[in-house]
Enzyme design. Structure first.
Site, mmCIF file in Angstrom:
data_model
loop_
_atom_site.group_PDB
_atom_site.id
_atom_site.type_symbol
_atom_site.label_atom_id
_atom_site.label_comp_id
_atom_site.label_asym_id
_atom_site.label_seq_id
_atom_site.Cartn_x
_atom_site.Cartn_y
_atom_site.Cartn_z
ATOM 1 N N CYS A 88 77.640 5.586 43.582
ATOM 2 C CA CYS A 88 78.527 4.792 43.246
ATOM 3 C C CYS A 88 79.176 4.223 44.317
ATOM 4 O O CYS A 88 78.692 4.199 45.328
ATOM 5 C CB CYS A 88 79.929 5.486 42.318
ATOM 6 S SG CYS A 88 80.877 6.570 43.149
ATOM 7 N N ARG A 94 83.021 8.654 40.065
ATOM 8 C CA ARG A 94 82.042 8.450 39.043
ATOM 9 C C ARG A 94 80.921 9.541 39.396
ATOM 10 O O ARG A 94 80.317 10.348 38.786
ATOM 11 C CB ARG A 94 81.447 7.239 38.724
ATOM 12 C CG ARG A 94 82.702 6.598 37.844
ATOM 13 C CD ARG A 94 82.168 5.216 37.725
ATOM 14 N NE ARG A 94 82.486 4.530 39.008
ATOM 15 C CZ ARG A 94 82.470 2.999 39.062
ATOM 16 N NH1 ARG A 94 82.252 2.415 37.958
ATOM 17 N NH2 ARG A 94 82.858 2.618 40.358
ATOM 18 N N ASP A 181 85.633 2.998 35.866
ATOM 19 C CA ASP A 181 85.861 3.513 37.212
ATOM 20 C C ASP A 181 87.099 4.416 37.087
ATOM 21 O O ASP A 181 88.227 3.925 36.709
ATOM 22 C CB ASP A 181 86.236 2.388 38.197
ATOM 23 C CG ASP A 181 86.574 2.991 39.603
ATOM 24 O OD1 ASP A 181 86.606 4.242 40.016
ATOM 25 O OD2 ASP A 181 86.422 2.013 40.656
#
Length: 211
Positions: A88, A94, A181
């Site tokens: 990410c 994440r 997010d």
């Protein structure tokens, strides 16, 4: 000047870590290769880390992961397990969730790693809490920058909101998971993101070899 923002290299402690790693990889990598990679890892982490107290220890762990990946790329005998890399933007939310959940669910069936295209200064506050609630181990997690050897070693690269920043290596399986997010989100939202990722992990494991 950059020296004002990057801690000076702690030569003695880095040398001790390099010696440990060189012994582990004796006959595979030279001491000079190990030292160079460890110094590079330290500098990369120092560029973004908000707390530098344990930077030498983290640099050694990061280097160990990079050396393992490099050995795999070079064809050294390994475990034969599928290697999954989560990427990410900052490796602070994440991808950390996904890596810890897959490690927890896989029962040793895969080798898991994570990285960020622009590694952040630290793990986002709610990440450790929601992983602990799920029974996953988040101890010692820290953001790591994406490096070439880690991408090349992966069998499956799963991107999560980093767009085209992740390099593409021919022959690898690439997946993109459009996951929200968690940066700055309240705990209830972070739990929902965790559960979304966990469902994707279940589907991923169902498609992997059983041995």
């Amino acid at each position: 000047m950059s020296a004002a923002f990057t801690p000076a290299l702690p030569d003695e402690r880095l040398a001790a870590g390099a010696a440990r790693l060189a012994t582990r990889h004796a006959g595979r990598f030279s001491a000079e290769t190990v030292q160079g990679l460890l110094t590079d890892s330290y500098r990369r982490l120092a560029e973004t880390a908000s707390v530098t107290t344990h930077l030498v220890v983290l640099a050694e762990r990061f280097t160990a992961e990079r050396l393992d990946a490099l050995a795999h790329v070079q064809g050294a005998p390994g475990s034969g397990l599928a290697r999954v890399l989560f990427v990410c933007s900052h490796n602070a939310g994440r991808s950390q969730l996904a890596a810890a959940l897959l490690q927890h669910r896989a029962g040793g069936r895969v080798t898991v790693s994570s990285a960020g295209t622009h590694a952040g200064p630290g793990i986002e506050p709610h990440i450790v809490q929601v992983l602990t609630e799920a029974g996953a181990d988040a101890a010692g997690a820290f953001p790591k920058p994406l490096t070439d050897e880690v991408v090349r070693a992966a069998d499956i690269v799963i991107t999560m909101g980093c767009g085209d920043a992740c390099p593409v290596v021919p022959g690898r399986r690439y997946l993109d998971w459009p996951v929200a997010d968690p940066d700055g989100a309240p705990i209830a939202v972070v739990r929902a993101i965790r559960d979304d990722i966990d469902r994707r992990i279940t589907d991923l494991l169902a498609g992997l070899p059983s041995t």
